[in-house]
Design a protein around this motif. Sequence first.
Motif, mmCIF file in Angstrom:
data_model
loop_
_atom_site.group_PDB
_atom_site.id
_atom_site.type_symbol
_atom_site.label_atom_id
_atom_site.label_comp_id
_atom_site.label_asym_id
_atom_site.label_seq_id
_atom_site.Cartn_x
_atom_site.Cartn_y
_atom_site.Cartn_z
ATOM 1 N N SER A 21 0.837 -1.186 0.000
ATOM 2 C CA SER A 21 0.000 0.000 0.000
ATOM 3 C C SER A 21 0.876 1.241 0.000
ATOM 4 N N CYS A 22 0.375 2.295 -0.600
ATOM 5 C CA CYS A 22 1.069 3.573 -0.626
ATOM 6 C C CYS A 22 0.043 4.668 -0.395
ATOM 7 N N ARG A 23 0.116 5.303 0.756
ATOM 8 C CA ARG A 23 -0.805 6.375 1.089
ATOM 9 C C ARG A 23 -0.212 7.720 0.698
ATOM 10 N N TYR A 32 -2.583 12.698 -11.528
ATOM 11 C CA TYR A 32 -1.372 11.951 -11.231
ATOM 12 C C TYR A 32 -1.273 10.652 -12.020
ATOM 13 N N VAL A 33 -0.068 10.332 -12.421
ATOM 14 C CA VAL A 33 0.296 8.963 -12.744
ATOM 15 C C VAL A 33 0.948 8.404 -11.493
ATOM 16 N N ARG A 34 0.539 7.225 -11.100
ATOM 17 C CA ARG A 34 1.061 6.579 -9.903
ATOM 18 C C ARG A 34 1.721 5.261 -10.307
ATOM 19 N N ALA A 35 2.849 4.961 -9.705
ATOM 20 C CA ALA A 35 3.621 3.814 -10.161
ATOM 21 C C ALA A 35 4.356 3.147 -9.010
ATOM 22 N N TRP A 36 4.700 1.887 -9.230
ATOM 23 C CA TRP A 36 5.554 1.127 -8.340
ATOM 24 C C TRP A 36 6.869 0.828 -9.045
ATOM 25 N N PHE A 37 7.954 1.072 -8.349
ATOM 26 C CA PHE A 37 9.293 0.714 -8.798
ATOM 27 C C PHE A 37 9.916 -0.215 -7.775
ATOM 28 N N ARG A 38 10.976 -0.900 -8.179
ATOM 29 C CA ARG A 38 11.711 -1.728 -7.230
ATOM 30 C C ARG A 38 13.192 -1.691 -7.554
ATOM 31 N N GLN A 39 13.992 -1.917 -6.527
ATOM 32 C CA GLN A 39 15.431 -1.942 -6.697
ATOM 33 C C GLN A 39 16.024 -3.021 -5.806
ATOM 34 N N ALA A 40 16.700 -3.977 -6.424
ATOM 35 C CA ALA A 40 17.376 -5.040 -5.705
ATOM 36 C C ALA A 40 18.817 -4.620 -5.437
ATOM 37 N N PRO A 41 19.458 -5.206 -4.417
ATOM 38 C CA PRO A 41 20.850 -4.861 -4.114
ATOM 39 C C PRO A 41 21.756 -5.049 -5.326
ATOM 40 N N GLY A 42 22.537 -4.031 -5.635
ATOM 41 C CA GLY A 42 23.462 -4.100 -6.744
ATOM 42 C C GLY A 42 22.830 -3.943 -8.115
ATOM 43 N N LYS A 43 21.546 -3.678 -8.176
ATOM 44 C CA LYS A 43 20.855 -3.536 -9.447
ATOM 45 C C LYS A 43 20.210 -2.164 -9.559
ATOM 46 N N LYS A 64 3.590 -9.497 -15.356
ATOM 47 C CA LYS A 64 2.271 -9.603 -15.978
ATOM 48 C C LYS A 64 1.596 -10.921 -15.615
ATOM 49 N N GLY A 65 0.326 -10.822 -15.263
ATOM 50 C CA GLY A 65 -0.438 -11.997 -14.890
ATOM 51 C C GLY A 65 -0.321 -12.374 -13.436
ATOM 52 N N ARG A 66 0.599 -11.758 -12.705
ATOM 53 C CA ARG A 66 0.804 -12.087 -11.301
ATOM 54 C C ARG A 66 0.622 -10.887 -10.380
ATOM 55 N N PHE A 67 0.930 -9.678 -10.866
ATOM 56 C CA PHE A 67 0.794 -8.459 -10.075
ATOM 57 C C PHE A 67 -0.386 -7.647 -10.589
ATOM 58 N N THR A 68 -1.065 -6.942 -9.684
ATOM 59 C CA THR A 68 -2.168 -6.075 -10.047
ATOM 60 C C THR A 68 -2.037 -4.741 -9.330
ATOM 61 N N ILE A 69 -2.043 -3.649 -10.097
ATOM 62 C CA ILE A 69 -1.988 -2.318 -9.513
ATOM 63 C C ILE A 69 -3.397 -1.726 -9.493
ATOM 64 N N SER A 70 -3.725 -0.998 -8.443
ATOM 65 C CA SER A 70 -5.017 -0.342 -8.331
ATOM 66 C C SER A 70 -4.884 0.898 -7.463
ATOM 67 N N HIS A 71 -5.878 1.764 -7.550
ATOM 68 C CA HIS A 71 -5.857 3.000 -6.778
ATOM 69 C C HIS A 71 -7.236 3.301 -6.231
ATOM 70 N N ASP A 72 -7.292 3.647 -4.958
ATOM 71 C CA ASP A 72 -8.526 4.040 -4.292
ATOM 72 C C ASP A 72 -8.460 5.546 -4.070
ATOM 73 N N ALA A 74 -10.690 7.703 -2.926
ATOM 74 C CA ALA A 74 -11.249 8.174 -1.665
ATOM 75 C C ALA A 74 -10.249 8.026 -0.526
ATOM 76 N N LYS A 75 -9.494 6.938 -0.533
ATOM 77 C CA LYS A 75 -8.496 6.697 0.500
ATOM 78 C C LYS A 75 -7.126 7.253 0.144
ATOM 79 N N ARG A 76 -6.996 7.766 -1.064
ATOM 80 C CA ARG A 76 -5.715 8.275 -1.562
ATOM 81 C C ARG A 76 -4.620 7.229 -1.369
ATOM 82 N N THR A 77 -4.940 6.009 -1.751
ATOM 83 C CA THR A 77 -4.030 4.894 -1.538
ATOM 84 C C THR A 77 -3.821 4.106 -2.822
ATOM 85 N N LEU A 78 -2.582 3.854 -3.133
ATOM 86 C CA LEU A 78 -2.178 3.019 -4.258
ATOM 87 C C LEU A 78 -1.838 1.630 -3.735
#
Length: 122
Positions: A21-23, A32-43, A64-72, A74-78
């Motif tokens: 979750s991201c409030r 807004y465009v809202r997004a998730w990023f990730r960073q692994a050690p050394g990458k 794809k097919g395993r993760f789902t992004i959504s935004h609420d 009213a709760k201002r939560t990604l």
Amino acid sequence: QDNLRESGGGSVQAGGSLRLSCRGSGYSFRHYVRAWFRQAPGKGREGVAAIDNNGGIIYADSVKGRFTISHDSAKRTLYLQMNNLKPEATAMYYCAADERAMAGFGGAFNYWGQGTQVTVSQ
């Protein structure tokens, strides 16, 4: 400016699920465009999923097919629902937001959270 805060990270076994979750706080007069990023050690940082206010959604091919992004609005939560997690998903996950109109990962994002750790064991 907006402030973002992630939560929901943790340690799971391969094949398990986790929901991040991201409030958001603060106010903006632009969509807004809202997004998730990730960073692994050394990458480098990689885009995971993004959603815009027009309903546009994109995913990295690796999730794809395993993760789902959504935004609420009213709760201002990604959210990022992560299913069938694999060890290679282990990383620090960050949410980000920007005033751009279309979902995407390129270019700078104005607002970032502090990150939440996801660890997937075999």
